[in-house]
Design a protein around this motif. Structure first.
Motif, PDB file in Angstrom:
ATOM      1  N   THR A  41      32.016  43.411  50.640  1.00 38.39           N
ATOM      2  CA  THR A  41      31.765  43.758  49.253  1.00 38.39           C
ATOM      3  C   THR A  41      31.865  42.965  48.238  1.00 38.39           C
ATOM      4  O   THR A  41      32.826  42.245  47.955  1.00 38.39           O
ATOM      5  N   GLU A  42      30.973  42.837  47.315  1.00 40.47           N
ATOM      6  CA  GLU A  42      30.940  41.796  46.089  1.00 40.47           C
ATOM      7  C   GLU A  42      31.816  42.594  45.099  1.00 40.47           C
ATOM      8  O   GLU A  42      31.517  43.693  44.615  1.00 40.47           O
ATOM      9  N   SER A  43      33.103  42.172  44.807  1.00 38.16           N
ATOM     10  CA  SER A  43      33.823  42.903  43.821  1.00 38.16           C
ATOM     11  C   SER A  43      33.597  42.250  42.340  1.00 38.16           C
ATOM     12  O   SER A  43      34.492  42.902  41.626  1.00 38.16           O
ATOM     13  N   PHE A  44      33.154  41.017  42.288  1.00 37.38           N
ATOM     14  CA  PHE A  44      33.112  40.426  40.839  1.00 37.38           C
ATOM     15  C   PHE A  44      32.098  39.515  40.923  1.00 37.38           C
ATOM     16  O   PHE A  44      31.736  38.680  41.939  1.00 37.38           O
ATOM     17  N   ARG A  45      31.272  39.562  39.720  1.00 35.46           N
ATOM     18  CA  ARG A  45      30.033  38.541  39.371  1.00 35.46           C
ATOM     19  C   ARG A  45      30.228  38.312  38.176  1.00 35.46           C
ATOM     20  O   ARG A  45      30.203  39.083  37.028  1.00 35.46           O
ATOM     21  N   SER A  64      38.878  45.063  42.923  1.00 39.23           N
ATOM     22  CA  SER A  64      38.373  45.373  41.512  1.00 39.23           C
ATOM     23  C   SER A  64      39.293  44.172  40.617  1.00 39.23           C
ATOM     24  O   SER A  64      40.301  43.721  41.163  1.00 39.23           O
ATOM     25  N   TRP A  65      38.497  43.526  39.414  1.00 37.98           N
ATOM     26  CA  TRP A  65      39.043  42.639  38.704  1.00 37.98           C
ATOM     27  C   TRP A  65      39.075  43.010  37.268  1.00 37.98           C
ATOM     28  O   TRP A  65      38.003  43.507  36.726  1.00 37.98           O
ATOM     29  N   THR A  91      43.886  41.290  39.827  1.00 39.13           N
ATOM     30  CA  THR A  91      43.405  42.391  40.533  1.00 39.13           C
ATOM     31  C   THR A  91      44.925  43.090  40.921  1.00 39.13           C
ATOM     32  O   THR A  91      45.906  42.125  41.331  1.00 39.13           O
ATOM     33  N   GLY A  92      44.967  44.339  40.918  1.00 33.92           N
ATOM     34  CA  GLY A  92      45.987  45.125  41.628  1.00 33.92           C
ATOM     35  C   GLY A  92      45.771  45.806  42.715  1.00 33.92           C
ATOM     36  O   GLY A  92      46.549  46.588  43.195  1.00 33.92           O
ATOM     37  N   VAL A  97      33.293  36.855  43.624  1.00 31.08           N
ATOM     38  CA  VAL A  97      34.223  37.187  44.393  1.00 31.08           C
ATOM     39  C   VAL A  97      33.893  38.169  45.761  1.00 31.08           C
ATOM     40  O   VAL A  97      33.245  39.108  45.070  1.00 31.08           O
ATOM     41  N   TYR A  98      34.190  38.052  46.731  1.00 26.19           N
ATOM     42  CA  TYR A  98      33.703  39.220  48.041  1.00 26.19           C
ATOM     43  C   TYR A  98      34.999  39.321  48.727  1.00 26.19           C
ATOM     44  O   TYR A  98      35.946  38.478  48.829  1.00 26.19           O
TER      45      TYR A  98
END
Length: 367
Positions: free
Chosen positions: A137-141, A182-183, A176-177, A126-127
């Protein structure tokens, strides 16, 4: 789902869609005299193709903000954005993402958007951008080789979920909130067990959809039954319901959902293989997904995307590789109005509808 992703009428129909674009609310009570009674024929509505300049890309991710602004996400790590109604498209792809397959995008406005790349293991990512795609920004891998993320959906600008195919027998949900910055992985203990072979379809970014601040539904296929799972608490607890859409094969099931409120929803799908028929390819619910009824006149073939026309209680669109269809009775009957290929569709509060698909195809609905 791995198997997929790595995978005129004039007269009443035409007037209904045109009215939906001009004033979606009017469709609920639209009455049109017959042609024999002397009704004048109006031009049929049509998709007005826009030149994305990317004929090599297939766009299964689409998020329309309004009549002027829309975002596309597709193969080859491609993300495009328009702010002038599709006259010009800016390539805002995240750098270094050329090997990724983007299948879903959620845009909050012309500057803020979240995109999902699908695939096994670390190819699911997720970006997020806050500057129109100038920077990402990559927020999840994903680091679990058994997980495969298919789609994401947001309740508002902050709260959203992302869906993975089952891991250890249950669908996996990220939450995510903070708008996708972030996740966190949600506990799976209140998630119904997945059927053998069951998964989601990364076909249109519509296998996970929301309505209101807490309700979310996910669509499945590949198992013995095509099911819809519902959560009324942002993914903490879930219930599952069978639909009449055919399943029993990895290529069959519900590919897309659309809910106009927490009670009224549509499911479309079928068999995505080009040489296979797709009977009973649509269903509807009036009780939030607790029960589903088959469309009496479904689309004539597999459909991968669906959207309610804005401000209408009865009109919606469905799209797929062989055409686009309209319902004006809440999903009971469908009529084809275009035979072009699209994978996904999205409509906005200012009465515009967009569609996107293979060979860089993107269009806006015009009366």
């Amino acid at each position: 789902m791995r198997r997929l992703g790595i995978t005129r009428r004039r007269g009443r129909l035409g007037r209904a869609v045109a009215a939906g674009v001009a004033c979606g609310a009017a469709l609920a009570t639209l009455t049109v005299p017959s042609a024999q009674a002397g009704t004048l024929h109006h031009p049929a509505p049509h998709w007005e193709l826009k030149n994305s300049g990317t004929p090599q890309v297939r766009f299964r991710g689409l998020s329309a903000v309004d009549r002027d602004t829309a975002w596309l996400a597709g193969t080859g790590g491609t993300v495009l954005r328009t702010t002038d109604g599709g006259a010009d498209w800016r390539d805002v792809s995240p750098p270094g993402a050329g090997d990724l397959q983007f299948r879903d995008v959620q845009a909050f406005d012309a500057r803020r958007a979240v995109v999902l790349a699908i695939g096994e293991g670390e190819t699911s990512r997720v970006y997020r951008t806050d500057d129109g795609g100038t920077t990402w920004t990559e927020s999840f891998r994903n680091t679990d080789p058994k997980a495969f993320y298919d789609c994401l959906a947001f309740f508002d600008h902050r709260h959203g979920l992302a869906l993975s195919d089952p891991v250890d027998g249950k669908f996996r949900i990220l939450s995510t909130g903070d708008g996708g910055r972030s996740w966190q992985l949600l506990p799976a203990d209140r998630m119904p067990a997945a059927l053998d072979g069951e998964a989601g379809f990364a076909a249109s970014g519509q296998c996970l959809v929301t309505s209101g601040p807490r309700d979310v539904w996910l669509a499945t296929g590949g198992g013995a039954h095509a099911r819809v799972l519902h959560s009324a608490d942002r993914g903490r607890t879930w219930t599952a319901t069978d639909t009449p859409v055919p399943a029993g094969d990895p290529a069959r099931g519900v590919f897309a959902l659309a809910f106009r409120d927490r009670a009224h929803g549509l499911a479309v799908g079928g068999d995505y293989r080009a040489n296979q028929p797709s009977p009973r390819a649509a269903a509807l619910t009036r009780d939030g997904g607790r029960t589903w009824q088959p469309a009496t006149t479904p689309p004539p073939a597999y459909r991968s995307g669906a959207a309610w026309l804005p401000h209408s209680r009865t009109a919606a669109l469905a799209v797929g590789p062989t055409g686009s269809d309209l319902t004006t009775d809440g999903g009971r009957t469908w009529r084809t109005f275009d035979t072009g290929s699209f994978d996904t569709v999205d409509c906005t509060a200012d009465l515009s509808c967009w569609a996107a698909g293979e060979q860089g195809r993107v269009a806006r609905l015009e009366p």
